[in-house]
Scaffold this motif. Structure first.
Motif, short mmCIF file in Angstrom:
data_model
loop_
_atom_site.label_atom_id
_atom_site.label_comp_id
_atom_site.label_asym_id
_atom_site.label_seq_id
_atom_site.Cartn_x
_atom_site.Cartn_y
_atom_site.Cartn_z
N VAL A 201 0.83 -1.19 0.00
CA VAL A 201 0.00 0.00 0.00
C VAL A 201 0.87 1.25 0.00
O VAL A 201 1.95 1.29 0.58
N ASP A 202 0.38 2.27 -0.69
CA ASP A 202 0.99 3.60 -0.61
C ASP A 202 0.84 4.09 0.83
O ASP A 202 -0.25 4.02 1.41
N PRO A 203 1.92 4.58 1.47
CA PRO A 203 1.81 5.00 2.88
C PRO A 203 0.71 6.02 3.15
O PRO A 203 -0.02 5.89 4.14
N ALA A 204 0.58 7.00 2.27
CA ALA A 204 -0.48 8.00 2.47
C ALA A 204 -1.86 7.38 2.33
O ALA A 204 -2.80 7.74 3.06
N ASP A 205 -1.99 6.43 1.41
CA ASP A 205 -3.26 5.74 1.24
C ASP A 205 -3.59 4.90 2.45
O ASP A 205 -4.76 4.82 2.87
N ALA A 206 -2.57 4.27 3.04
CA ALA A 206 -2.80 3.49 4.26
C ALA A 206 -3.34 4.37 5.37
O ALA A 206 -4.27 3.98 6.10
N LEU A 207 -2.80 5.57 5.51
CA LEU A 207 -3.28 6.49 6.54
C LEU A 207 -4.71 6.94 6.25
O LEU A 207 -5.53 7.05 7.17
N ALA A 208 -5.01 7.18 4.98
CA ALA A 208 -6.37 7.58 4.62
C ALA A 208 -7.35 6.45 4.90
O ALA A 208 -8.47 6.69 5.40
N ARG A 209 -6.95 5.23 4.60
CA ARG A 209 -7.83 4.09 4.85
C ARG A 209 -8.00 3.84 6.35
O ARG A 209 -9.07 3.41 6.80
N ALA A 210 -6.96 4.13 7.12
CA ALA A 210 -7.09 4.01 8.58
C ALA A 210 -8.07 5.05 9.11
O ALA A 210 -8.92 4.76 9.97
N ALA A 211 -7.98 6.28 8.61
CA ALA A 211 -8.89 7.34 9.04
C ALA A 211 -10.33 7.03 8.67
O ALA A 211 -11.26 7.39 9.40
N ALA A 212 -10.50 6.29 7.57
CA ALA A 212 -11.85 5.92 7.12
C ALA A 212 -12.37 4.66 7.80
O ALA A 212 -13.50 4.25 7.55
N GLY A 213 -11.54 4.04 8.63
CA GLY A 213 -11.95 2.83 9.33
C GLY A 213 -11.80 1.56 8.53
O GLY A 213 -12.28 0.51 8.94
N GLU A 214 -11.10 1.63 7.39
CA GLU A 214 -10.94 0.44 6.54
C GLU A 214 -9.78 -0.44 7.00
O GLU A 214 -9.81 -1.65 6.80
#
Length: 304
Positions: A201-214
């Motif tokens: 995963v792209d690191p920034a995408d991982a953070l966005a997915r974490a913020a979204a609860g995914e």
């Protein structure tokens, strides 16, 4: 100042495996811990774990190429025993993700790594991992490497960050984070025991997915993802890691206010005075796990 009767932090090591995507941008490998793990079960983490006694000593030193204990200890800022963190990181990476950083025995530092694009080499590594898993507590990682004619390529794994579990927690870890490029021909695959999923995963995408609860990602992992998200490619990140002269130690402190738990990092206002009162500390690993998993990238969590 350490809290009286605070449990000692156990040595641990983890590797941020990185590669470039098909589009040429940085990706990092994350594995999901088994939901029944006694600490943050179900969370996505980097491959890693505790440093074992077998990762220390003469056999471990003899298995390594490209860095000796004195050099490793200097990089980590310890008097001795630093090489064990590299050995532990490489062992855990192989156990949890099936990726092994190794040279043929006798190879010089910086020479080509064992190339698993060769089907025979790939099969040998898969069989070696399966045999270690079947052996369970009797597994001998260093002996298995020696039997296969492999030396650990510790010079391909670079020190990046240092985090210590907050004081007051019933289970604490002194964790060194490393970065390394995925070796040629190797494929990261979870072990279906300690780890149950693998994602690149792209690191920034991982953070966005974490913020979204995914994706469930804990605070230290988030902060390391944030740090590596600044780099466009795996090569840029590795070059930066090689240039680091001193890695600061991050010992977060947990405070509780009317809004819930809050993490303070060195340099934050109130950090020097922040010691959680005994009556407000979590008292079990499950409670600490629940508190940790509720904290976001901003270091704050609301009461649940």
């Amino acid at each position: 100042m350490a809290i009286a009767n605070d449990p000692p932090a156990r040595d641990a090591a983890t590797i941020m495996l990185v590669r470039d995507s098909a589009a040429g941008s940085l990706e990092v490998c994350m594995v999901r811990r088994h939901i029944e793990s006694d600490f943050v079960g179900g969370a996505y983490v980097f491959p890693g774990g505790k440093v074992d006694e077998e990762d220390r000593g003469e056999d471990a030193t003899a298995s390594c190429v490209g860095r000796d204990d004195a050099q490793a200890s200097t990089l980590l800022g310890v008097a001795r025993g630093g090489l064990a963190f590299w050995v532990g990181a490489l062992r855990e990476c192989f156990e949890e993700a099936g990726v092994l950083f190794c040279y043929p025995q006798g190879a010089a530092p910086g020479s080509p790594l064992v190339d698993a694009t060769d089907p025979a080499v790939h099969s040998r590594l898969v069989a070696m991992r399966a045999a270690l898993a079947a052996a369970g507590r009797n597994a001998d990682f260093l002996a298995a490497c020696a039997a296969e004619g492999l030396s650990l390529a510790v010079d391909r794994v670079h020190y990046f960050s240092h985090w210590i579990t907050p004081e007051g927690a019933p289970k604490r870890y002194d964790t060194r984070f490393f970065v390394a490029a995925l070796p040629p021909g190797q494929v990261a695959v979870h072990d279906d025991h300690e780890t149950v999923d693998t994602v690149w995963v792209d690191p920034a995408d991982a953070l966005a997915r974490a913020a979204a609860g995914e994706l469930e990602i804990i605070f230290p992992t988030m902060k390391n993802l944030e740090a590596i998200s600044r780099f466009a490619t795996a090569g840029d990140l590795l070059d930066a890691a090689l240039a680091i002269e001193k890695v600061p130690t991050v010992l977060p402190r947990v405070v509780v206010d009317e809004r819930g738990f809050r993490i303070l990092l060195p340099g934050d206002d109130g950090y020097d005075e922040a010691i959680m009162p005994p009556q407000q500390r979590a008292t079990t690993a499950a409670e600490v796990s629940e508190a940790i998993r509720s904290i976001g990238l901003d270091g704050r969590a609301e009461r649940r």
